[in-house]
Design an enzyme around this catalytic site. Structure first.
Site, mmCIF file in Angstrom:
data_model
loop_
_atom_site.group_PDB
_atom_site.id
_atom_site.type_symbol
_atom_site.label_atom_id
_atom_site.label_comp_id
_atom_site.label_asym_id
_atom_site.label_seq_id
_atom_site.Cartn_x
_atom_site.Cartn_y
_atom_site.Cartn_z
ATOM 1 C CB CYS A 152 -0.896 -0.009 1.156
ATOM 2 S SG CYS A 152 -2.160 1.574 1.299
ATOM 3 C CB CYS A 178 -0.696 2.627 4.014
ATOM 4 S SG CYS A 178 -2.436 2.075 3.635
ATOM 5 C CG ASP A 179 3.057 0.903 4.372
ATOM 6 O OD1 ASP A 179 2.443 1.182 5.422
ATOM 7 O OD2 ASP A 179 2.894 -0.301 4.018
#
Length: 518
Positions: free
Chosen positions: A344, A347-348
């Site tokens: 992701c 997200c990361d």
């Protein structure tokens, strides 16, 4: 800090606060502390029941705690909770201020019954759409049980902690200083890990349920649609899902769902669940199906068994278990998953600021990920298996215009390298020459498509060579009374809007089967 429109909205929410509480801030002279102070001053000015104390002495600066003097509440934010986490802040203000949650009485009792000391730390990024679920769940648990403490930490702001704990993905959750979990988790998932007896109790609850007319396995768009269409027929309907929302929960931007110009996956997933709950549908979350036992003869019941030992029976079953991220299946991938290998980028990505990363896959998702990451990281290397990228031309042109991106085609990733703690690079084979090459980097984002969640169905329903459930025009599988819908089936084009339609169709077909059988 907050514009006039947002202040007006927040003031309306804060009118729901019934119990006075204090915001205790730990600040210094830094820019982020000044931003946080401006935000807290805005909040303080919007409610007479909230007071601001800037004499905090927490080790993390900037940070602030929400303190009730009539009871022990341990909720803290380390950083500036804006972006996706602004909703988490608003909910925390309301819940600490006495506004009741929508959690079921059963779950509230389970939280309050937990014994011991639970000090949770959650590392998040402001661009992570999965993080708010964890932050909000743990904040609520800390409000309900004084033995639970929670601090939500902006990983981008506290890089020293992120480096020391080798955090490569968010949300990352620690309990009493030890790793507890990673990825999206709600209250039910967290309780299941804390309360070890909950699985066996859930299994017994499932076994005690009477047979459903329609049992939907899966809670994504197809499963939600199927449940709504079945419930509207006035028949007994159940949904058993590993996580309600499915793959949509991991989708950032949705811009092609008809009648909705733009939304985000988690927001759409919540709307789907709220719609389903408007009907008499028995929703059973955190239930991972393990086996389908078809009815032996017409008129008998189908049985679905689950990992926790429970089982459900139904006259008809709709299989809508969706799909998951496809993995590279190379040495080192599993070892370094969450320690440099990620799926992701939204997200990361912020955790890799200033570092070198690779994106595996040249389709739309891969190229979009590379474009997003290029604005954060030092350098992006995109590896495409084929001779050319498959993304839309406009995306390819944008990617090629970026100065810190390298595109390598005819590249087969063969190994993820690491030092035992985190990713240090990868090895790929040039498919023209068969020569191997190494790339030094700190992160690898895998974007190579989806796999159907159908492993548990092997040997029962007929599957395609790709593992998809083979369905006809009405969604019927090879087993009478068992239907399929969504990304797990052979229906082409894995799109949310298509899954919703297929779920409705499968449900109507199941109802038609029921009335003809009776």
């Amino acid at each position: 800090m907050l514009d006039a429109n947002l202040k007006t909205q927040l003031k309306a929410y804060l009118e729901k606060v019934t119990q006075p509480f204090e915001i205790v801030a730990s600040l210094d002279d830094g820019a982020k502390s000044q931003e946080l102070l401006a935000l807290l001053n805005d909040i303080n000015s919007l409610s007479e029941k909230i007071t601001l104390n800037t004499a905090g002495r927490d080790a993390r600066v900037p940070s602030f705690a929400l303190v009730r003097h009539d009871r022990d509440v341990n909720v803290r934010f380390a950083g500036l909770p804006m972006g996706h986490e602004f909703t988490s802040l608003v909910l925390a203000l309301l819940q600490v201020g006495g506004h009741p949650s929508k959690l079921s009485a059963e779950l509230i009792e389970q939280i309050q019954s937990l014994e011991g000391e639970f000090h949770f730390e959650t590392y998040y990024s402001l661009s992570c759409q999965n993080c708010p679920d964890v932050v909000q769940a743990l904040n609520l648990m800390a409000v309900l049980n004084p033995a639970i403490r929670h601090v939500a930490i902006d990983g981008a702001l506290f890089q020293d902690e992120v480096e020391a704990r080798q955090i490569m993905s968010v949300p990352s959750i620690y309990l009493n200083g030890e790793p507890f979990g990673a990825g999206r988790m709600g209250v039910e998932e967290i309780l299941a890990k804390l309360d070890t007896g909950s699985a066996s109790r859930d299994a017994e609850k499932l076994k005690a349920k009477s047979a459903f007319d329609v049992l939907v396995v899966g809670g994504g768009p197809a499963g939600a649609s199927a449940a709504i269409y079945a419930a509207r027929k006035g028949i007994r309907t159940g949904v058993a899902a590993e996580r309600f929302g499915g793959q949509v929960l991991d989708t950032m931007a949705i811009e092609n769902f008809i009648s909705v110009a733009e939304t985000e996956g988690p927001k759409l997933a919540r709307a789907l669940e709220e719609h389903v709950r408007q009907y008499e549908v028995d929703i059973m979350n955190l239930q991972r199906a393990s086996k389908l036992i078809p009815a032996e003869r017409e008129g008998d019941l189908h049985t679905v068994q689950f990992d926790n030992g429970g089982e459900l029976k139904a006259k008809t079953v709709i299989l809508a278990t969706g799909a998951r991220w496809r993995e590279m299946n190379v040495p080192g991938e599993q070892e370094y998953r969450g320690r440099g290998v990620a799926y992701c980028p939204h997200c990361d990505g912020p955790l890799f600021k200033g570092k070198r990363v690779a994106v595996i896959g040249g389709g739309n998702s891969g190229v979009e990920a590379a474009i997003d990451l290029a604005g954060i990281v030092a350098h992006v290397t995109l590896l495409e298996f084929g001779e050319q990228m498959r993304a839309d031309a406009v995306l390819q042109n944008k990617l090629r215009s970026l100065p810190n991106v390298t595109i390598i085609t005819m590249a087969q990733t063969t190994e993820v390298k690491g030092d035992g703690q985190k990713v240090t690079g990868l090895v790929y084979k040039d498919r023209h020459t068969d020569q191997s090459h190494s790339v030094e980097l700190e992160g690898i984002f895998v974007q190579i498509g989806l796999l159907p969640n159908s492993d548990w169905l092997k040997g029962t329903v007929e599957l395609s060579r790709f593992g998809e459930i083979i369905v006809d025009a009405k969604g019927q599988t090879s087993i009478p009374g068992v239907f399929g819908a969504g990304d797990v089936t052979t229906v082409p084009y894995k799109q949310i809007v298509i899954a919703v339609g297929e779920g409705a169709k499968a449900s109507l077909s199941a109802f038609d089967h029921l009335i003809r059988q009776s």
